[in-house]
Motif scaffolding. Sequence first.
Motif, PDB file in Angstrom:
ATOM      1  N   CYS A 184      37.890  -0.923  42.024  1.00 35.45           N
ATOM      2  CA  CYS A 184      39.311  -0.899  42.383  1.00 35.45           C
ATOM      3  C   CYS A 184      40.157  -0.334  41.251  1.00 35.45           C
ATOM      4  O   CYS A 184      41.372  -0.516  41.227  1.00 35.45           O
ATOM      5  CB  CYS A 184      39.777  -2.306  42.742  1.00 35.45           C
ATOM      6  SG  CYS A 184      38.947  -2.998  44.182  1.00 35.45           S
ATOM      7  N   GLY A 185      39.508   0.335  40.286  1.00 36.27           N
ATOM      8  CA  GLY A 185      40.234   0.959  39.193  1.00 36.27           C
ATOM      9  C   GLY A 185      40.059   0.267  37.855  1.00 36.27           C
ATOM     10  O   GLY A 185      40.534   0.753  36.836  1.00 36.27           O
ATOM     11  N   GLN A 186      39.376  -0.873  37.868  1.00 31.60           N
ATOM     12  CA  GLN A 186      39.148  -1.600  36.617  1.00 31.60           C
ATOM     13  C   GLN A 186      37.666  -1.733  36.315  1.00 31.60           C
ATOM     14  O   GLN A 186      37.245  -2.650  35.614  1.00 31.60           O
ATOM     15  CB  GLN A 186      39.805  -2.979  36.699  1.00 31.60           C
ATOM     16  CG  GLN A 186      41.309  -2.882  36.850  1.00 31.60           C
ATOM     17  CD  GLN A 186      41.959  -4.246  36.813  1.00 31.60           C
ATOM     18  OE1 GLN A 186      41.472  -5.170  36.201  1.00 31.60           O
ATOM     19  NE2 GLN A 186      43.101  -4.356  37.466  1.00 31.60           N
ATOM     20  N   GLY A 187      36.881  -0.830  36.865  1.00 28.87           N
ATOM     21  CA  GLY A 187      35.439  -0.847  36.664  1.00 28.87           C
ATOM     22  C   GLY A 187      34.734  -1.405  37.888  1.00 28.87           C
ATOM     23  O   GLY A 187      35.305  -2.188  38.651  1.00 28.87           O
ATOM     24  N   PRO A 188      33.484  -0.989  38.092  1.00 27.13           N
ATOM     25  CA  PRO A 188      32.748  -1.412  39.288  1.00 27.13           C
ATOM     26  C   PRO A 188      32.375  -2.893  39.256  1.00 27.13           C
ATOM     27  O   PRO A 188      32.044  -3.442  38.213  1.00 27.13           O
ATOM     28  CB  PRO A 188      31.510  -0.528  39.276  1.00 27.13           C
ATOM     29  CG  PRO A 188      31.353  -0.098  37.863  1.00 27.13           C
ATOM     30  CD  PRO A 188      32.720  -0.077  37.256  1.00 27.13           C
ATOM     31  N   VAL A 189      32.442  -3.503  40.425  1.00 29.27           N
ATOM     32  CA  VAL A 189      31.944  -4.855  40.646  1.00 29.27           C
ATOM     33  C   VAL A 189      30.764  -4.701  41.597  1.00 29.27           C
ATOM     34  O   VAL A 189      30.905  -4.121  42.676  1.00 29.27           O
ATOM     35  CB  VAL A 189      33.017  -5.778  41.253  1.00 29.27           C
ATOM     36  CG1 VAL A 189      32.460  -7.178  41.447  1.00 29.27           C
ATOM     37  CG2 VAL A 189      34.262  -5.813  40.375  1.00 29.27           C
TER      38      VAL A 189
END
Length: 166
Positions: free
Chosen positions: A104-109
Motif C-alpha cells: 500500500c506504499g509502505q512496503g509489501p505485506v
Amino acid sequence: MIVEVLQLLVSPAHRLAGRPADGPAAGPEDERVQRVEVRRGLGLVGDRYYGRPAHRNAAVTLMSAENLPVDIAPSVDLRHTRRNVLLKGVDIDSYVGATVSLDCGQGPVVFRVNRPARPCAWMDVTVGPGAHRAMRDGGGVRCTPLSDGVLAVGEARFEVVEGASA
C-alpha cells in the motif's frame, strides 16, 4: 497488478456468536479504519483474532469487492461480512494455496492464503436473506501474515510471491 484496498475492518470483539436469530452482539457501529498494522504470525493489531493460537492460520481475512452480494444489499461492506480487507480488482478467492503480497506504499505485506473463508448463516442476518448462498464461492480467504507491515485504504500493488496463480 494494481488493486484497490477499499476498506479495512479491525474489530476488537467477536460480534457474530451464538444463534443468528439473536442478532449480532453489541459493539462499535463502525469498526472500519483507514490504516492497520500487521504483525507476522499474529494478525492485525487491535483485531479480535490478533495473537490467538487457534486463529494463527486464519488471523486475516481478505475479500474481493466483486463478490459482495450487492443485489441483495446495495450498501453491503465489511461491517456486514466481518472480513478484514476488501480488495477491488483481484479475485482473491482464486489464490488459495498461494503466498501473496500487498504493498500500500509502505512496503509489501506478505500473506499465505490458507483456505476459503466460508460464509455462514449469519450472512442472511447481517447482509440479507440469500446472502449466505450468494457468497458460498466468494466469501474471501483466511490468511496468515508472514511479515510485519502496514495496510492502508487506497491503491496497492498485489503480487503472487509463490504458489498457485489465477
